[in-house]
Design an enzyme around this catalytic site. Structure first.
Site, PDB file in Angstrom:
ATOM      1  N   PHE A 112       0.831  -1.202   0.000  1.00  0.00           N
ATOM      2  CA  PHE A 112       0.000   0.000   0.000  1.00  0.00           C
ATOM      3  C   PHE A 112       0.869   1.256   0.000  1.00  0.00           C
ATOM      4  O   PHE A 112       1.876   1.321   0.710  1.00  0.00           O
ATOM      5  CB  PHE A 112      -0.866   0.076   1.268  1.00  0.00           C
ATOM      6  N   ASP A 113       0.429   2.258  -0.743  1.00  0.00           N
ATOM      7  CA  ASP A 113       0.930   3.610  -0.552  1.00  0.00           C
ATOM      8  C   ASP A 113       0.278   4.161   0.722  1.00  0.00           C
ATOM      9  O   ASP A 113      -0.694   3.588   1.231  1.00  0.00           O
ATOM     10  CB  ASP A 113       0.569   4.466  -1.772  1.00  0.00           C
TER      11      ASP A 113
END
Length: 252
Positions: A112-113
């Site tokens: 995930f960012d």
């Protein structure tokens, strides 16, 4: 799909069929349902995948009715993805690389960012200097949730169930934060926010604005979520499936 089956197999070892498992709903609005169902059975995926005939105007209501934790679309039109996000469903536009990178078959890896994905999008249009000043002033203040916090919560809930069986190093779920934040106050605030939420990822990588491709090539995730097209493109270049999370226009 192989990694999802591996996770479910481990969960079924000690938990009943009524407990939480990965369940994939394939949305189909065409006349090819019988063909798709035969393909699902032929590949031994009928315990994992359910086919759901849904018209376009029913899509979001069906997602909510089925308590969907993640909606992925390979259509370039982002309207339904945006509508799902606005209704509180984690959603993204999925892009498939021309050449797939080899991935682990017995461990699901999800990357995930941070900002606008796990965390809120409070820095839209803010310059770097203003951003760093804000992070220094608010370093101990947790950020607000982003559209994918709920999906991460589900992953970690399943992961903890596997940890309770003693599966740590060999846990079939592995999570990553791959963020453009640096290792200073901005990176600390990201980790502190996750800690405050009670969500600890397996690994956090702070690239400090650099290309995320080399990091993704090293960790080999099955899927990566980011809100910026350039990072999605960098992911595709190294053979990782990447999903673009559009800017959320409505917070619920």
């Amino acid at each position: 799909m192989t990694a999802l089956k591996a996770v479910n197999a481990e969960l079924r070892n000690d938990y009943s069929e009524n407990e939480e498992l990965f369940k994939v709903i394939l949305i189909d609005d065409s006349s090819s349902s019988d063909f798709l169902m035969n393909q699902i059975r032929e590949h031994g995926l009928d315990r994992l995948i359910t086919l759901l005939p849904v018209t376009e105007d029913q899509l979001v209501s069906e997602l909510k009715r089925n308590n969907t934790h993640l909606y992925l679309s390979d259509e370039p039109n982002r309207l339904k993805v945006q509508e799902a996000l606005n209704e509180g469903v984690a959603a993204a536009i999925m892009f498939t690389p021309k050449t797939d990178m080899p991935v682990f078959e017995d461990q699901l890896r999800v990357a995930f960012d941070g900002d606008a994905v796990l965390f809120s999008n409070e820095f839209q249009g803010v310059g770097l200097k203003a951003f760093l000043k804000n992070e220094k002033q608010n370093v101990e203040k947790p950020m607000k949730k982003g559209p994918f916090k709920g999906f991460l919560e589900v992953l970690i809930k399943l992961q903890k169930k596997l940890h309770n069986r003693g599966l740590y190093k060999k846990c079939p779920i592995h999570t990553y934060l791959v963020t453009s934040r640096g290792a200073g106050c901005d990176g600390y605030r990201a980790l502190n926010t996750l800690r405050t939420w009670g969500l600890e990822l397996d690994e956090a990588v702070f690239v400090g604005g650099a290309n995320k491709g080399p990091t993704l090539q090293r960790i080999k995730p099955h899927i990566f979520f980011d809100d910026q097209q350039r990072h999605v493109d960098a992911s595709l270049e190294v053979g990782t499936v990447a999903c673009l999370v559009p800017y959320q226009t409505k917070n619920k």
